[in-house]
Design an enzyme around this catalytic site. Structure first.
Site, PDB file in Angstrom:
ATOM      1  N   ASN A  61       0.696   0.378  -5.034  1.00  0.00           N
ATOM      2  CA  ASN A  61       1.172   0.830  -3.720  1.00  0.00           C
ATOM      3  C   ASN A  61       0.002   0.986  -2.750  1.00  0.00           C
ATOM      4  OD1 ASN A  61       0.480   3.057  -5.400  1.00  0.00           O
ATOM      5  ND2 ASN A  61       1.639   4.473  -4.141  1.00  0.00           N
ATOM      6  N   GLU A  63      -0.642   2.554   0.899  1.00  0.00           N
ATOM      7  CA  GLU A  63      -0.054   3.404   1.933  1.00  0.00           C
ATOM      8  C   GLU A  63      -0.765   3.229   3.272  1.00  0.00           C
ATOM      9  OE1 GLU A  63       0.134   7.375   0.250  1.00  0.00           O
ATOM     10  OE2 GLU A  63       1.731   6.754  -1.115  1.00  0.00           O
ATOM     11  N   CYS A  72       5.187  -0.754  -1.453  1.00  0.00           N
ATOM     12  CA  CYS A  72       5.281  -0.343  -2.864  1.00  0.00           C
ATOM     13  C   CYS A  72       4.513  -1.311  -3.758  1.00  0.00           C
ATOM     14  CB  CYS A  72       6.735  -0.354  -3.311  1.00  0.00           C
ATOM     15  SG  CYS A  72       7.780   0.886  -2.544  1.00  0.00           S
ATOM     16  N   GLU A  74       5.540  -2.756  -6.527  1.00  0.00           N
ATOM     17  CA  GLU A  74       6.344  -3.891  -7.001  1.00  0.00           C
ATOM     18  C   GLU A  74       6.295  -5.052  -6.002  1.00  0.00           C
ATOM     19  OE1 GLU A  74       7.171  -0.724  -6.837  1.00  0.00           O
ATOM     20  OE2 GLU A  74       8.625  -0.136  -8.367  1.00  0.00           O
ATOM     21  N   CYS A 111      12.321   1.090  -5.976  1.00  0.00           N
ATOM     22  CA  CYS A 111      13.155   1.582  -4.861  1.00  0.00           C
ATOM     23  C   CYS A 111      14.138   0.491  -4.444  1.00  0.00           C
ATOM     24  CB  CYS A 111      12.278   2.009  -3.688  1.00  0.00           C
ATOM     25  SG  CYS A 111      11.665   0.619  -2.691  1.00  0.00           S
ATOM     26  N   CYS A 114      12.598  -2.699  -3.024  1.00  0.00           N
ATOM     27  CA  CYS A 114      11.977  -3.534  -4.061  1.00  0.00           C
ATOM     28  C   CYS A 114      13.042  -4.226  -4.904  1.00  0.00           C
ATOM     29  CB  CYS A 114      11.049  -2.700  -4.937  1.00  0.00           C
ATOM     30  SG  CYS A 114       9.522  -2.237  -4.093  1.00  0.00           S
TER      31      CYS A 114
HETATM   32  N1  THU Z   1       6.340   3.707  -4.644  1.00  0.00           N
HETATM   33  C1  THU Z   1       6.104   2.529  -5.286  1.00  0.00           C
HETATM   34  O1  THU Z   1       5.035   1.937  -5.155  1.00  0.00           O
HETATM   35  N2  THU Z   1       7.088   2.034  -6.063  1.00  0.00           N
HETATM   36  C2  THU Z   1       8.293   2.630  -6.301  1.00  0.00           C
HETATM   37  O2  THU Z   1       9.101   2.110  -7.038  1.00  0.00           O
HETATM   38  C3  THU Z   1       8.584   3.918  -5.656  1.00  0.00           C
HETATM   39  C4  THU Z   1       7.575   4.448  -4.736  1.00  0.00           C
HETATM   40  C5  THU Z   1       5.267   4.279  -3.828  1.00  0.00           C
HETATM   41  C6  THU Z   1       5.504   4.279  -2.362  1.00  0.00           C
HETATM   42  C7  THU Z   1       4.585   5.409  -1.914  1.00  0.00           C
HETATM   43  O3  THU Z   1       3.284   4.885  -1.753  1.00  0.00           O
HETATM   44  C8  THU Z   1       4.569   6.371  -3.088  1.00  0.00           C
HETATM   45  O4  THU Z   1       5.061   5.622  -4.203  1.00  0.00           O
HETATM   46  C9  THU Z   1       5.412   7.598  -2.910  1.00  0.00           C
HETATM   47  O5  THU Z   1       6.705   7.261  -2.547  1.00  0.00           O
END
Ligand code: THU
Length: 161
Positions: A61, A63, A72, A74, A111, A114
């Site tokens: 991920n 941000e 994310c 994935e 999520c 994704c």
């Molecule tokens: N996140 C992911 O990378 N994958 C997921 O399946 C759920 C959430 C990340 C997004 C964000 O950077 C952090 O987790 C908190 O939501």
């Protein structure tokens, strides 16, 4: 009123029960958390995809202070794989997440956004993707994103009336 029931099957494996190929992909997903950029959530997610030619592509991920601009793990992994190897089908996707206390006991599911992208990649290559979700209490495996996203929006709806 009519009603229908949707069923999904997800298998839960202990580490020792997990096939070696899945163990390797999970380890790559765990390693990928080291590339996570998560200063806002402190939630570190790693993903790894296995391609038809055996290549493993990792993602994490990423941000951003403008929150929706982040991505994310994935999708980072899938988009990197598809951009670098556009002719290679994605066979499997592993996901691992950790916070300040370490890797989570329960796996995190991808999520909704994704799941939709995973669904597109399955249709693009006519290939179900094995979804391998790591938790320290067990690794959950689904044989296709259909188990996690049973009602999928696809291009077929663009042309039906
Ligand atoms: N996140 C992911 O990378 N994958 C997921 O399946 C759920 C959430 C990340 C997004 C964000 O950077 C952090 O987790 C908190 O939501």
């Amino acid at each position: 009123m009519k009603e229908y029931t949707i069923q999904s099957t997800v298998c839960v494996y202990s580490w020792d029960e997990l096939a070696e190929e899945d163990q390797i992909l999970v380890q790559a997903a765990k390693d990928a958390t080291n590339g996570s950029y998560a200063p806002y959530s402190s939630f570190y997610v790693g993903a790894a995809v296995r391609l038809g030619n055996g290549t493993i592509v990792m993602g994490s991920n990423q941000e951003n202070v403008a929150f929706p601009s982040g991505l994310c793990a994935e999708r980072t992994a899938l988009f990197a794989a598809n951009a670098q190897y556009p002719d290679q089908p994605v066979l499997a996707l592993a996901v691992a997440a950790r916070n300040k206390d370490g890797f989570l006991s329960q796996p995190i599911p991808p999520c909704g956004g994704c799941c939709q992208v995973i669904s597109e990649v399955e249709r693009r290559f006519h290939q179900p993707i094995r979804i391998v979700l790591y938790g320290t209490d067990g690794t959950h495996v689904a044989h296709s994103i259909a188990a996690l996203l049973p009602l999928q929006f696809s291009d077929k709806f663009l042309t039906v009336s």
